[in-house]
Design a protein around this motif. Structure first.
Motif: not given
Length: 204
Positions: A138-152
């Motif tokens: 087995e092998r695992v790779a990860e991906g991340v997308l940073p950001g923020l949560i808006v009001d609506a």
């Protein structure tokens, strides 16, 4: 770590995911044929009992690799909100109590951060993509997308939490991006692209 198989099962019945992985592997010059679970109707859903995205992805990849007798890739992903100590996380798809109820999940999350000021609404989408061979490797790779949560919610091109998530460096939510723009930065795309060279090594 190698296999002679030139076929690989992506543990999904989502045609869009299959197309995405085919394109990524073609761009990386990985000569493998991607097939989905529609070719294996006897393979049922795998319970996501892990405590991390990687654990859940591995559970699904190993189950499919064993059942199909072919290398398999599976992914697990979700949104992690700083003000909620990283939740919903692995519970993103069932945050409101019902699996896959996008509207209820989104509305509950908005309610939970309604009194959190904008500067403290940091969040990220995370994805773990796991590759498993019938041998158990087995092998695992990860991906991340940073950001923020808006009001609506804003935009109609996305699903899940896309309408309330603005990626870092953007002013639009993911649901306001085109499909091509989303695919270029998505956490899933980043995880799949990170897994491509690993797959090339394992099938060489």
């Amino acid at each position: 770590m190698s296999t002679t198989s030139d076929r690989l099962v992506l543990a999904t019945r989502n045609a869009g995911k299959i197309v995405e992985l085919r394109r990524i592997l073609a761009d990386a010059s990985v000569p493998v044929e991607i097939i989905g679970l529609e070719e294996f109707p006897e393979i049922g859903d795998v319970a996501e009992t892990g405590l991390t995205f990687a654990e859940n992805a591995l559970l699904k990849a190993h189950a499919v690799a064993q059942s199909a007798g072919l290398p398999a890739i599976a992914d697990d992903s979700g949104v992690c909100v700083d003000a909620l100590n990283g939740m919903p996380g692995i519970f993103s798809a069932r945050w409101s109590g019902r699996h896959g109820d996008d509207v209820a999940n989104l509305n509950l999350l908005l309610a939970q951060v309604s009194d959190v000021p904008p500067e403290h609404r940091g969040a990220h989408f995370a994805c773990a993509a796991a590759l498993a061979l019938p041998s158990g490797e087995e092998r695992v790779a990860e991906g991340v997308l940073p950001g923020l949560i808006v009001d609506a919610p804003r935009g109609t091109n996305g699903f899940g939490y896309d309408p309330i998530f603005v990626p870092e460096g953007e002013s639009r939510t993911i649901a306001e991006l085109s499909a091509a723009e989303k695919n270029a930065i998505s956490h899933r795309g980043r995880a799949f692209r990170a897994l491509a060279p690993v797959l090339a090594e394992m099938i060489s």
